[in-house]
Design a protein around this motif. Structure first.
Motif, PDB file in Angstrom:
ATOM      1  N   UNK A 159       0.864  -1.176   0.000  1.00 34.34           N
ATOM      2  CA  UNK A 159       0.000   0.000   0.000  1.00 34.34           C
ATOM      3  C   UNK A 159       0.905   1.232   0.000  1.00 34.34           C
ATOM      4  N   UNK A 160       0.341   2.406  -0.252  1.00 24.69           N
ATOM      5  CA  UNK A 160       1.198   3.594  -0.389  1.00 24.69           C
ATOM      6  C   UNK A 160       1.968   3.969   0.873  1.00 24.69           C
ATOM      7  N   UNK A 161       1.511   3.492   2.036  1.00 22.14           N
ATOM      8  CA  UNK A 161       2.085   3.965   3.299  1.00 22.14           C
ATOM      9  C   UNK A 161       2.939   2.933   4.021  1.00 22.14           C
ATOM     10  N   UNK A 162       2.996   1.714   3.495  1.00 19.60           N
ATOM     11  CA  UNK A 162       3.717   0.672   4.230  1.00 19.60           C
ATOM     12  C   UNK A 162       4.663  -0.081   3.313  1.00 19.60           C
ATOM     13  N   UNK A 163       5.513   0.668   2.626  1.00 20.18           N
ATOM     14  CA  UNK A 163       6.583   0.080   1.842  1.00 20.18           C
ATOM     15  C   UNK A 163       7.847   0.015   2.688  1.00 20.18           C
ATOM     16  N   UNK A 164       8.800  -0.771   2.218  1.00 18.28           N
ATOM     17  CA  UNK A 164      10.060  -0.894   2.962  1.00 18.28           C
ATOM     18  C   UNK A 164      10.758   0.450   3.123  1.00 18.28           C
ATOM     19  N   UNK A 165      10.544   1.342   2.162  1.00 20.91           N
ATOM     20  CA  UNK A 165      11.273   2.609   2.187  1.00 20.91           C
ATOM     21  C   UNK A 165      10.514   3.757   2.842  1.00 20.91           C
ATOM     22  N   UNK A 166       9.271   3.496   3.323  1.00 28.11           N
ATOM     23  CA  UNK A 166       8.541   4.636   3.890  1.00 28.11           C
ATOM     24  C   UNK A 166       7.619   4.310   5.059  1.00 28.11           C
ATOM     25  N   UNK A 167       7.551   3.045   5.521  1.00 28.14           N
ATOM     26  CA  UNK A 167       6.595   2.708   6.576  1.00 28.14           C
ATOM     27  C   UNK A 167       6.787   3.541   7.830  1.00 28.14           C
ATOM     28  N   UNK A 168       8.032   3.913   8.110  1.00 26.52           N
ATOM     29  CA  UNK A 168       8.382   4.651   9.328  1.00 26.52           C
ATOM     30  C   UNK A 168       7.988   6.123   9.248  1.00 26.52           C
ATOM     31  N   UNK A 169       7.516   6.572   8.073  1.00 21.62           N
ATOM     32  CA  UNK A 169       7.216   7.994   7.880  1.00 21.62           C
ATOM     33  C   UNK A 169       5.767   8.349   8.185  1.00 21.62           C
ATOM     34  N   UNK A 170       4.925   7.366   8.490  1.00 27.53           N
ATOM     35  CA  UNK A 170       3.518   7.656   8.755  1.00 27.53           C
ATOM     36  C   UNK A 170       3.026   6.837   9.944  1.00 27.53           C
TER      37      UNK A 170
END
Length: 206
Positions: A159-170
């Motif tokens: 999903x847009x918010x839980x990728x390896x490169x961005x999960x920690x950002x939201x």
């Protein structure tokens, strides 16, 4: 260190990422594609599973999930199977498991269904399709309940918010990741799932 012994509060973002997002698709052919249902599986997981079937990766598609939503009163797997047929998968190639309400039940009921329809001794590889952050929990539950001779391939969706490169950002991404870690630890500590050693490369992350 065993997975059950990890303290989430001590894990770095890099270690969490290495724990969960470590399942690339090896491209191997399998006997069945197993899709774990969810509220958003119609848009996030089903197209991937159908594409794998149409690419010839496996001759059967197993859809697991019995939760009933307002727009899916017959259950997840029934709605997803109907959508899969609309996307070109023949009904004869689809197996539906329509009782499970959570991941461990997906595994248990799917095992019974596959034993009755194909035979566990006839299965050599299962291709798992679920959200990438959920793959670790699903895999270790499968490994705990299915025969040891069965191998696995993985095709995670994001999903847009839980990728390896961005999960920690939201906040949503963080909730997803920590829910996965906690859910598997709880299942292991309750004796429902086999514990396993944390890979060395995870602990080596800063």
């Amino acid at each position: 260190m065993l997975f059950s012994e990890l303290n989430q509060a001590d894990l770095t973002e890099a270690q969490c990422t290495a724990l969960l997002f470590r399942y690339p698709d090896d491209g191997a052919a399998g006997d069945v594609i197993m899709l774990a249902g969810s509220r958003m599986a119609r848009t996030l997981r089903l197209p991937t599973a159908v594409a794998l079937y149409q690419a010839g990766r496996a001759p059967r598609l197993l859809i697991s999930g019995g939760r009933r939503w307002q727009d899916q009163p017959a259950g997840e797997s029934v709605a997803l199977a109907s959508a899969a047929e609309e996307m070109g998968v023949p009904a004869s190639a689809i197996l539906t498991e329509n009782k499970s309400q959570y991941t461990l039940a997906n595994v248990r009921y799917s095992k019974a269904l596959l034993a009755d329809t194909i035979g566990l001794d006839q299965l050599h590889r299962i291709i798992l399709v679920t959200n990438a952050y959920h793959m670790n929990r699903l895999y270790h539950m499968m490994r705990s309940y299915f025969p040891a001779h069965i191998a696995y391939s993985f095709h995670g969706t994001s999903d847009p918010y839980t990728r390896a490169d961005n999960w920690f950002a939201s906040p949503l991404g963080r909730r997803h990741v920590h829910h996965e870690l906690s859910g598997l630890q709880q299942a292991i500590r309750k004796g429902e799932v086999s514990d396993y050693p944390v890979p060395d490369d995870v602990l080596a992350q800063d």
